[in-house]
Design a protein around this motif. Structure first.
Motif, PDB file in Angstrom:
ATOM      1  N   ILE A   1       0.843  -1.207   0.000  1.00 28.58           N
ATOM      2  CA  ILE A   1       0.000   0.000   0.000  1.00 28.58           C
ATOM      3  C   ILE A   1       0.872   1.248   0.000  1.00 28.58           C
ATOM      4  CG2 ILE A   1      -1.494   1.383   1.498  1.00 28.58           C
ATOM      5  CD1 ILE A   1      -3.272  -0.915   1.839  1.00 28.58           C
ATOM      6  N   ALA A   2       1.962   1.241   0.732  1.00 28.95           N
ATOM      7  CA  ALA A   2       2.868   2.404   0.775  1.00 28.95           C
ATOM      8  C   ALA A   2       3.427   2.691  -0.618  1.00 28.95           C
ATOM      9  CB  ALA A   2       3.989   2.153   1.771  1.00 28.95           C
ATOM     10  N   LYS A   3       3.722   1.648  -1.381  1.00 27.67           N
ATOM     11  CA  LYS A   3       4.240   1.837  -2.735  1.00 27.67           C
ATOM     12  C   LYS A   3       3.184   2.446  -3.657  1.00 27.67           C
ATOM     13  CE  LYS A   3       6.071  -1.689  -4.643  1.00 27.67           C
ATOM     14  NZ  LYS A   3       6.616  -2.973  -5.072  1.00 27.67           N
ATOM     15  N   VAL A   4       1.961   1.994  -3.518  1.00 27.02           N
ATOM     16  CA  VAL A   4       0.883   2.404  -4.426  1.00 27.02           C
ATOM     17  C   VAL A   4       0.258   3.736  -4.006  1.00 27.02           C
ATOM     18  CG1 VAL A   4      -1.392   1.717  -5.287  1.00 27.02           C
ATOM     19  CG2 VAL A   4       0.394   0.015  -5.042  1.00 27.02           C
ATOM     20  N   SER A   5       0.310   4.056  -2.726  1.00 26.20           N
ATOM     21  CA  SER A   5      -0.428   5.225  -2.235  1.00 26.20           C
ATOM     22  C   SER A   5       0.043   6.546  -2.830  1.00 26.20           C
ATOM     23  CB  SER A   5      -0.369   5.290  -0.708  1.00 26.20           C
ATOM     24  OG  SER A   5       0.946   5.549  -0.269  1.00 26.20           O
ATOM     25  N   LYS A   6       1.278   6.604  -3.307  1.00 26.32           N
ATOM     26  CA  LYS A   6       1.767   7.844  -3.918  1.00 26.32           C
ATOM     27  C   LYS A   6       0.972   8.210  -5.166  1.00 26.32           C
ATOM     28  CE  LYS A   6       6.508   7.369  -2.264  1.00 26.32           C
ATOM     29  NZ  LYS A   6       6.524   6.041  -1.678  1.00 26.32           N
ATOM     30  N   SER A   7       0.484   7.214  -5.866  1.00 26.41           N
ATOM     31  CA  SER A   7      -0.276   7.494  -7.092  1.00 26.41           C
ATOM     32  C   SER A   7      -1.738   7.822  -6.797  1.00 26.41           C
ATOM     33  CB  SER A   7      -0.200   6.296  -8.042  1.00 26.41           C
ATOM     34  OG  SER A   7      -0.854   5.188  -7.478  1.00 26.41           O
ATOM     35  N   LEU A   8      -2.164   7.671  -5.548  1.00 26.03           N
ATOM     36  CA  LEU A   8      -3.555   7.962  -5.197  1.00 26.03           C
ATOM     37  C   LEU A   8      -3.806   9.461  -5.012  1.00 26.03           C
ATOM     38  CD1 LEU A   8      -4.291   5.127  -2.625  1.00 26.03           C
ATOM     39  CD2 LEU A   8      -5.196   5.320  -4.933  1.00 26.03           C
TER      40      LEU A   8
ATOM     41  N   LEU B   1      -7.436   4.229   5.468  1.00 26.83           N
ATOM     42  CA  LEU B   1      -8.042   3.654   6.674  1.00 26.83           C
ATOM     43  C   LEU B   1      -8.991   2.522   6.307  1.00 26.83           C
ATOM     44  CD1 LEU B   1      -8.480   3.785   9.753  1.00 26.83           C
ATOM     45  CD2 LEU B   1     -10.337   5.393   9.297  1.00 26.83           C
ATOM     46  N   LYS B   2      -9.831   2.751   5.299  1.00 26.03           N
ATOM     47  CA  LYS B   2     -10.757   1.699   4.864  1.00 26.03           C
ATOM     48  C   LYS B   2     -10.007   0.495   4.309  1.00 26.03           C
ATOM     49  CE  LYS B   2     -14.784   4.530   4.009  1.00 26.03           C
ATOM     50  NZ  LYS B   2     -15.772   4.988   3.049  1.00 26.03           N
ATOM     51  N   ALA B   3      -8.914   0.741   3.620  1.00 31.56           N
ATOM     52  CA  ALA B   3      -8.128  -0.369   3.071  1.00 31.56           C
ATOM     53  C   ALA B   3      -7.548  -1.215   4.199  1.00 31.56           C
ATOM     54  CB  ALA B   3      -7.019   0.160   2.171  1.00 31.56           C
ATOM     55  N   PHE B   4      -7.014  -0.560   5.220  1.00 24.21           N
ATOM     56  CA  PHE B   4      -6.433  -1.313   6.341  1.00 24.21           C
ATOM     57  C   PHE B   4      -7.496  -2.048   7.146  1.00 24.21           C
ATOM     58  CE2 PHE B   4      -2.729   1.614   5.876  1.00 24.21           C
ATOM     59  CZ  PHE B   4      -1.786   0.632   5.637  1.00 24.21           C
ATOM     60  N   THR B   5      -8.638  -1.409   7.360  1.00 26.72           N
ATOM     61  CA  THR B   5      -9.689  -2.080   8.142  1.00 26.72           C
ATOM     62  C   THR B   5     -10.357  -3.200   7.364  1.00 26.72           C
ATOM     63  OG1 THR B   5     -11.284  -0.388   7.501  1.00 26.72           O
ATOM     64  CG2 THR B   5     -10.183  -0.087   9.623  1.00 26.72           C
ATOM     65  N   ASN B   6     -10.295  -3.143   6.044  1.00 24.35           N
ATOM     66  CA  ASN B   6     -10.908  -4.191   5.216  1.00 24.35           C
ATOM     67  C   ASN B   6      -9.848  -5.033   4.516  1.00 24.35           C
ATOM     68  OD1 ASN B   6     -13.784  -3.531   5.526  1.00 24.35           O
ATOM     69  ND2 ASN B   6     -13.175  -1.599   4.594  1.00 24.35           N
TER      70      ASN B   6
ATOM     71  N   ASN C   1      -5.388  -6.774  -8.403  1.00 21.54           N
ATOM     72  CA  ASN C   1      -4.711  -5.496  -8.595  1.00 21.54           C
ATOM     73  C   ASN C   1      -4.979  -4.589  -7.387  1.00 21.54           C
ATOM     74  OD1 ASN C   1      -3.716  -3.037  -9.460  1.00 21.54           O
ATOM     75  ND2 ASN C   1      -4.614  -3.208 -11.507  1.00 21.54           N
ATOM     76  N   LEU C   2      -3.972  -4.409  -6.547  1.00 19.51           N
ATOM     77  CA  LEU C   2      -4.107  -3.601  -5.337  1.00 19.51           C
ATOM     78  C   LEU C   2      -4.410  -2.141  -5.680  1.00 19.51           C
ATOM     79  CD1 LEU C   2      -3.889  -3.359  -2.241  1.00 19.51           C
ATOM     80  CD2 LEU C   2      -1.454  -2.904  -2.549  1.00 19.51           C
ATOM     81  N   LYS C   3      -3.762  -1.639  -6.699  1.00 17.28           N
ATOM     82  CA  LYS C   3      -3.959  -0.243  -7.093  1.00 17.28           C
ATOM     83  C   LYS C   3      -5.414  -0.007  -7.516  1.00 17.28           C
ATOM     84  CE  LYS C   3      -1.485   3.160  -9.891  1.00 17.28           C
ATOM     85  NZ  LYS C   3      -0.422   3.322 -10.875  1.00 17.28           N
ATOM     86  N   ALA C   4      -5.960  -0.888  -8.315  1.00 16.72           N
ATOM     87  CA  ALA C   4      -7.353  -0.761  -8.753  1.00 16.72           C
ATOM     88  C   ALA C   4      -8.299  -0.876  -7.564  1.00 16.72           C
ATOM     89  CB  ALA C   4      -7.674  -1.833  -9.791  1.00 16.72           C
ATOM     90  N   TRP C   5      -7.979  -1.752  -6.618  1.00 18.73           N
ATOM     91  CA  TRP C   5      -8.798  -1.924  -5.412  1.00 18.73           C
ATOM     92  C   TRP C   5      -8.820  -0.620  -4.615  1.00 18.73           C
ATOM     93  CZ3 TRP C   5      -7.500  -3.001   0.007  1.00 18.73           C
ATOM     94  CH2 TRP C   5      -8.572  -3.522   0.741  1.00 18.73           C
ATOM     95  N   LEU C   6      -7.660   0.024  -4.461  1.00 12.89           N
ATOM     96  CA  LEU C   6      -7.579   1.281  -3.714  1.00 12.89           C
ATOM     97  C   LEU C   6      -8.291   2.415  -4.462  1.00 12.89           C
ATOM     98  CD1 LEU C   6      -3.895   1.072  -2.450  1.00 12.89           C
ATOM     99  CD2 LEU C   6      -5.959   0.906  -1.059  1.00 12.89           C
TER     100      LEU C   6
ATOM    101  N   MET D   1     -11.372   4.596  -3.064  1.00 10.89           N
ATOM    102  CA  MET D   1     -11.329   6.066  -3.049  1.00 10.89           C
ATOM    103  C   MET D   1     -12.533   6.649  -3.779  1.00 10.89           C
ATOM    104  SD  MET D   1      -8.351   8.711  -4.209  1.00 10.89           S
ATOM    105  CE  MET D   1      -7.381   8.448  -2.746  1.00 10.89           C
ATOM    106  N   LYS D   2     -12.835   6.124  -4.946  1.00 12.11           N
ATOM    107  CA  LYS D   2     -13.957   6.638  -5.729  1.00 12.11           C
ATOM    108  C   LYS D   2     -15.265   6.464  -4.967  1.00 12.11           C
ATOM    109  CE  LYS D   2     -15.596   4.202  -8.866  1.00 12.11           C
ATOM    110  NZ  LYS D   2     -16.523   3.422  -9.511  1.00 12.11           N
ATOM    111  N   ASN D   3     -15.475   5.293  -4.380  1.00 14.07           N
ATOM    112  CA  ASN D   3     -16.700   5.036  -3.632  1.00 14.07           C
ATOM    113  C   ASN D   3     -16.783   5.897  -2.377  1.00 14.07           C
ATOM    114  OD1 ASN D   3     -17.472   3.190  -5.542  1.00 14.07           O
ATOM    115  ND2 ASN D   3     -16.755   1.421  -4.395  1.00 14.07           N
ATOM    116  N   THR D   4     -15.660   6.122  -1.712  1.00 14.49           N
ATOM    117  CA  THR D   4     -15.637   6.983  -0.527  1.00 14.49           C
ATOM    118  C   THR D   4     -15.992   8.413  -0.914  1.00 14.49           C
ATOM    119  OG1 THR D   4     -13.942   5.597   0.491  1.00 14.49           O
ATOM    120  CG2 THR D   4     -14.203   7.817   1.375  1.00 14.49           C
TER     121      THR D   4
END
Length: 170
Positions: A10-17, A40-45, A54-59, A63-66
């Motif tokens: 997640i730390a690797k991918v979060s920069k592109s979010l 937060l939602k990613a860690f809790t779920n 694809n972790l990036k697509a999941w994040l 984000m879009k749904n949030t």
């Protein structure tokens, strides 16, 4: 996947979010909040994430749904609900009247101020007000374009001074 591995990925991918969050919110603070909510939602779920997907697509989906959920919540919060018994008056403007006196007084003052301008300033100003371009005014009045711009500027300045009472009505 262990919690440490999940955190690392997640730390690797979060920069592109962050740019995606900025595109959604158009505000830096809101983008940071959205990014934080997403992580937060990613860690809790974390248990709902399937290895190999694809972790990036999941994040991005989280984000879009949030964002959509937060937007809908904000719209609902700002919606006025009328609980009166007079529901037939909602959105009805048939029986409403407007007091146009203040607008008429203002227009009279504006017309008086414009008419009090010297002719050399009033004519280019009114032509510009009616939609003429600077070069068209210069051609019709046979004066240089710089003079046209200067006269319009002076006219606007004089009108601003004469109509100062309308600058801050309250």
């Amino acid at each position: 996947m262990t919690a440490i591995e999940f955190t690392y990925h997640i730390a690797k991918v979060s920069k592109s979010l962050k740019p995606f969050a900025m595109r959604l919110t158009k505000d830096s603070e809101d983008a940071n909040d959205l990014l934080q909510d997403t992580l937060l939602k990613a860690f809790t779920n974390r248990d709902k994430y399937a290895d190999g997907t694809n972790l990036k697509a999941w994040l991005y989906t989280i984000m879009k749904n949030t964002f959509i959920t937060n937007y809908q919540r904000m719209v609902r919060k700002n919606t006025f609900i009328d609980t009166s018994d007079n529901l037939h008056y909602i959105n009805s403007f048939e029986n409403s009247t407007e007091n146009e006196a203040a607008g008429k007084f203002a227009m009279d003052d504006i017309n008086r101020a414009v008419n009090s301008l010297e002719e050399a300033y009033r004519t280019p100003f009114m032509m510009y007000y009616r939609g003429f371009k600077y070069h068209e005014i210069a051609d019709r009045l046979r004066i240089p374009i710089g003079t046209v711009k200067n006269r319009i500027h002076i006219a606007r300045k004089e009108l601003k001074d004469k109509l100062y009472v309308y600058a801050h009505p309250f």
